[in-house]
Scaffold this motif. Structure first.
Motif, PDB file in Angstrom:
ATOM      1  N   ILE A 118     -17.446-116.051 -23.439  1.00  0.00           N
ATOM      2  CA  ILE A 118     -17.812-117.053 -22.362  1.00  0.00           C
ATOM      3  C   ILE A 118     -16.725-117.499 -21.683  1.00  0.00           C
ATOM      4  O   ILE A 118     -16.811-117.725 -20.317  1.00  0.00           O
ATOM      5  N   GLU A 119     -15.369-117.350 -22.034  1.00  0.00           N
ATOM      6  CA  GLU A 119     -14.217-117.628 -21.225  1.00  0.00           C
ATOM      7  C   GLU A 119     -14.208-116.700 -20.021  1.00  0.00           C
ATOM      8  O   GLU A 119     -14.085-117.069 -18.876  1.00  0.00           O
ATOM      9  N   ARG A 120     -14.511-115.381 -20.413  1.00  0.00           N
ATOM     10  CA  ARG A 120     -14.517-114.283 -19.346  1.00  0.00           C
ATOM     11  C   ARG A 120     -15.808-114.659 -18.569  1.00  0.00           C
ATOM     12  O   ARG A 120     -15.751-114.411 -17.081  1.00  0.00           O
ATOM     13  N   ALA A 121     -16.698-115.114 -18.793  1.00  0.00           N
ATOM     14  CA  ALA A 121     -17.970-115.566 -18.140  1.00  0.00           C
ATOM     15  C   ALA A 121     -17.765-116.589 -17.287  1.00  0.00           C
ATOM     16  O   ALA A 121     -18.159-116.469 -15.916  1.00  0.00           O
ATOM     17  N   PHE A 122     -16.839-117.706 -17.552  1.00  0.00           N
ATOM     18  CA  PHE A 122     -16.628-118.492 -16.623  1.00  0.00           C
ATOM     19  C   PHE A 122     -15.965-118.127 -15.484  1.00  0.00           C
ATOM     20  O   PHE A 122     -15.852-118.568 -14.260  1.00  0.00           O
ATOM     21  N   PHE A 123     -14.839-117.513 -15.844  1.00  0.00           N
ATOM     22  CA  PHE A 123     -13.911-116.909 -14.538  1.00  0.00           C
ATOM     23  C   PHE A 123     -14.627-116.022 -13.682  1.00  0.00           C
ATOM     24  O   PHE A 123     -14.525-115.815 -12.535  1.00  0.00           O
ATOM     25  N   ALA A 124     -15.724-115.346 -14.375  1.00  0.00           N
ATOM     26  CA  ALA A 124     -16.808-114.238 -13.469  1.00  0.00           C
ATOM     27  C   ALA A 124     -17.398-115.165 -12.725  1.00  0.00           C
ATOM     28  O   ALA A 124     -17.608-115.130 -11.462  1.00  0.00           O
ATOM     29  N   LEU A 125     -17.945-116.350 -13.092  1.00  0.00           N
ATOM     30  CA  LEU A 125     -18.589-117.188 -12.517  1.00  0.00           C
ATOM     31  C   LEU A 125     -17.970-117.867 -11.370  1.00  0.00           C
ATOM     32  O   LEU A 125     -18.019-118.074  -9.762  1.00  0.00           O
ATOM     33  N   LEU A 126     -16.403-118.080 -11.682  1.00  0.00           N
ATOM     34  CA  LEU A 126     -15.515-118.808 -10.440  1.00  0.00           C
ATOM     35  C   LEU A 126     -15.434-117.560  -9.551  1.00  0.00           C
ATOM     36  O   LEU A 126     -15.261-117.971  -8.311  1.00  0.00           O
ATOM     37  N   ASP A 127     -15.201-116.434  -9.909  1.00  0.00           N
ATOM     38  CA  ASP A 127     -15.006-115.504  -8.850  1.00  0.00           C
ATOM     39  C   ASP A 127     -16.208-115.224  -7.795  1.00  0.00           C
ATOM     40  O   ASP A 127     -16.189-115.139  -6.764  1.00  0.00           O
ATOM     41  N   VAL A 128     -17.455-115.273  -8.408  1.00  0.00           N
ATOM     42  CA  VAL A 128     -18.668-115.234  -7.835  1.00  0.00           C
ATOM     43  C   VAL A 128     -18.852-116.359  -6.697  1.00  0.00           C
ATOM     44  O   VAL A 128     -19.049-116.065  -5.673  1.00  0.00           O
ATOM     45  N   ASN A 129     -18.313-117.556  -7.287  1.00  0.00           N
ATOM     46  CA  ASN A 129     -18.456-118.523  -6.360  1.00  0.00           C
ATOM     47  C   ASN A 129     -17.089-118.572  -4.981  1.00  0.00           C
ATOM     48  O   ASN A 129     -17.699-118.924  -4.128  1.00  0.00           O
ATOM     49  N   ARG A 130     -16.221-117.934  -5.730  1.00  0.00           N
ATOM     50  CA  ARG A 130     -14.935-117.758  -4.520  1.00  0.00           C
ATOM     51  C   ARG A 130     -15.438-116.688  -3.625  1.00  0.00           C
ATOM     52  O   ARG A 130     -15.359-116.931  -2.349  1.00  0.00           O
ATOM     53  N   ARG A 131     -16.029-115.668  -4.003  1.00  0.00           N
ATOM     54  CA  ARG A 131     -16.505-114.850  -2.830  1.00  0.00           C
ATOM     55  C   ARG A 131     -17.691-115.257  -1.942  1.00  0.00           C
ATOM     56  O   ARG A 131     -17.685-115.119  -0.849  1.00  0.00           O
ATOM     57  N   HIS A 132     -18.534-116.189  -2.701  1.00  0.00           N
ATOM     58  CA  HIS A 132     -19.645-116.739  -1.793  1.00  0.00           C
ATOM     59  C   HIS A 132     -19.008-117.772  -0.902  1.00  0.00           C
ATOM     60  O   HIS A 132     -19.496-117.840   0.481  1.00  0.00           O
ATOM     61  N   ALA A 133     -17.928-118.490  -1.217  1.00  0.00           N
ATOM     62  CA  ALA A 133     -17.369-119.558  -0.625  1.00  0.00           C
ATOM     63  C   ALA A 133     -16.491-118.613   0.699  1.00  0.00           C
ATOM     64  O   ALA A 133     -16.738-119.332   1.922  1.00  0.00           O
ATOM     65  N   LEU A 134     -15.882-117.639   0.273  1.00  0.00           N
ATOM     66  CA  LEU A 134     -15.289-116.894   1.448  1.00  0.00           C
ATOM     67  C   LEU A 134     -16.177-116.069   2.636  1.00  0.00           C
ATOM     68  O   LEU A 134     -16.028-116.257   3.577  1.00  0.00           O
ATOM     69  N   LEU A 135     -17.259-115.745   2.165  1.00  0.00           N
ATOM     70  CA  LEU A 135     -18.449-115.358   2.940  1.00  0.00           C
ATOM     71  C   LEU A 135     -18.651-116.419   4.066  1.00  0.00           C
ATOM     72  O   LEU A 135     -19.071-116.356   5.259  1.00  0.00           O
ATOM     73  N   VAL A 136     -19.172-117.606   3.421  1.00  0.00           N
ATOM     74  CA  VAL A 136     -19.445-118.673   4.265  1.00  0.00           C
ATOM     75  C   VAL A 136     -18.185-118.967   5.226  1.00  0.00           C
ATOM     76  O   VAL A 136     -18.491-119.151   6.296  1.00  0.00           O
ATOM     77  N   ALA A 137     -17.094-119.139   4.923  1.00  0.00           N
ATOM     78  CA  ALA A 137     -16.040-119.617   5.578  1.00  0.00           C
ATOM     79  C   ALA A 137     -15.660-118.662   6.634  1.00  0.00           C
ATOM     80  O   ALA A 137     -15.505-119.105   7.860  1.00  0.00           O
ATOM     81  N   ARG A 138     -15.880-117.250   6.227  1.00  0.00           N
ATOM     82  CA  ARG A 138     -15.716-116.245   7.310  1.00  0.00           C
ATOM     83  C   ARG A 138     -16.737-116.403   8.316  1.00  0.00           C
ATOM     84  O   ARG A 138     -16.406-116.135   9.528  1.00  0.00           O
ATOM     85  N   SER A 139     -17.891-116.694   7.827  1.00  0.00           N
ATOM     86  CA  SER A 139     -19.136-116.673   8.942  1.00  0.00           C
ATOM     87  C   SER A 139     -18.923-117.818   9.717  1.00  0.00           C
ATOM     88  O   SER A 139     -18.966-117.668  10.988  1.00  0.00           O
ATOM     89  N   LYS A 140     -18.371-118.998   9.287  1.00  0.00           N
ATOM     90  CA  LYS A 140     -18.151-119.938  10.156  1.00  0.00           C
ATOM     91  C   LYS A 140     -17.118-119.975  11.106  1.00  0.00           C
ATOM     92  O   LYS A 140     -17.114-120.244  12.125  1.00  0.00           O
ATOM     93  N   THR A 141     -15.848-119.214  10.643  1.00  0.00           N
ATOM     94  CA  THR A 141     -15.007-118.924  11.512  1.00  0.00           C
ATOM     95  C   THR A 141     -15.257-117.992  12.478  1.00  0.00           C
ATOM     96  O   THR A 141     -14.917-118.234  13.556  1.00  0.00           O
ATOM     97  N   GLN A 142     -15.957-117.237  12.155  1.00  0.00           N
ATOM     98  CA  GLN A 142     -16.179-116.027  13.147  1.00  0.00           C
ATOM     99  C   GLN A 142     -17.263-116.746  14.090  1.00  0.00           C
ATOM    100  O   GLN A 142     -16.985-116.488  15.264  1.00  0.00           O
ATOM    101  N   GLY A 143     -18.075-117.563  13.814  1.00  0.00           N
ATOM    102  CA  GLY A 143     -19.032-117.983  14.688  1.00  0.00           C
ATOM    103  C   GLY A 143     -18.241-119.120  15.615  1.00  0.00           C
ATOM    104  O   GLY A 143     -18.431-119.233  16.879  1.00  0.00           O
ATOM    105  N   SER A 144     -17.120-120.022  14.975  1.00  0.00           N
ATOM    106  CA  SER A 144     -16.289-120.813  16.105  1.00  0.00           C
ATOM    107  C   SER A 144     -15.462-120.187  16.888  1.00  0.00           C
ATOM    108  O   SER A 144     -15.277-120.460  17.942  1.00  0.00           O
ATOM    109  N   ARG A 145     -15.162-119.039  16.410  1.00  0.00           N
ATOM    110  CA  ARG A 145     -14.144-117.954  17.219  1.00  0.00           C
ATOM    111  C   ARG A 145     -14.826-117.466  18.457  1.00  0.00           C
ATOM    112  O   ARG A 145     -14.587-117.346  19.464  1.00  0.00           O
ATOM    113  N   ASP A 146     -16.342-116.792  18.141  1.00  0.00           N
ATOM    114  CA  ASP A 146     -17.177-116.585  19.181  1.00  0.00           C
ATOM    115  C   ASP A 146     -17.535-117.559  20.190  1.00  0.00           C
ATOM    116  O   ASP A 146     -17.466-117.349  21.478  1.00  0.00           O
ATOM    117  N   GLU A 147     -17.684-118.650  19.793  1.00  0.00           N
ATOM    118  CA  GLU A 147     -18.185-119.625  20.663  1.00  0.00           C
ATOM    119  C   GLU A 147     -17.014-120.025  21.467  1.00  0.00           C
ATOM    120  O   GLU A 147     -17.112-120.008  22.724  1.00  0.00           O
TER     121      GLU A 147
END
Length: 183
Positions: free
Chosen positions: A130-159
């Motif tokens: 379960i401990e490893r599962a929590f850290f796996a969820l943390l990694d999944v959430n981190r990857r998702h947050a990075l995707l969203v942040a990169r998308s916003k940064t790219q959109g802002s940069r393009d604008e």
């Protein structure tokens, strides 16, 4: 495999546990196991809520699904082991409550106690999973947050780049073009 080995060692050692110690031990173990089991459901909700597809390619969504499915399997198995452990402990306490047990009941108690030791050791191993599962969820959430942040940064940069290009290279005005033709 290590939790199973530890459980078997505890099962063998449980044959020397005094019968009078079973009830107080059970009274301490049942709330702890129940607390663990009740904590699993919010974890399941968290895992299900992590399944988000925006800003992800289909391959990434499939990868996320596989990771979350593994996490859910660990959580469901842990809950099942906790419920089994509680049921076995309650059964053992019922056997111990008999004041004049038969030899068969005494043997059954020892077998039940050994089984409980094995189940509890496997459950402890699942707690580590379960401990490893929590850290796996943390990694999944981190990857998702990075995707969203990169998308916003790219959109802002393009604008910003688009506005800069527009300011830098303004089209000639029609009045200036007409003046050149008249000359």
């Amino acid at each position: 495999m290590i939790p199973l080995l530890i459980g078997m060692l505890l099962a063998v050692a449980s044959f020397w546990l005094p019968r009078d110690a079973i009830d107080p031990t059970a009274r301490a173990l049942i709330p702890a196991i129940a607390l663990l089991a009740t904590g699993i459901f919010p974890c399941m909700s968290l895992a299900v809520g992590t399944m988000k597809g925006e800003h992800r390619a289909p391959k990434q969504v499939d990868e996320l699904y596989g990771q979350l499915r593994s996490v859910m399997q660990v959580l469901v198995a842990s809950f099942a082991l906790a419920a089994l452990a509680i049921a076995l402990i309650v059964g053992l306490v019922g056997c111990v409550a008999q004041h004049h047990p038969t030899p068969w009941v005494l043997r059954g108690e020892r077998v039940l106690l050994a089984t409980i030791c094995i189940v509890l050791a496997i459950l402890a191993g699942r707690v580590l999973a379960i401990e490893r599962a929590f850290f796996a969820l943390l990694d999944v959430n981190r990857r998702h947050a990075l995707l969203v942040a990169r998308s916003k940064t790219q959109g802002s940069r393009d604008e910003t780049l688009g506005r800069w290009k527009q300011d830098r290279f303004t089209p000639d005005s029609l009045d200036h073009a007409n003046t050149l033709e008249d000359a």
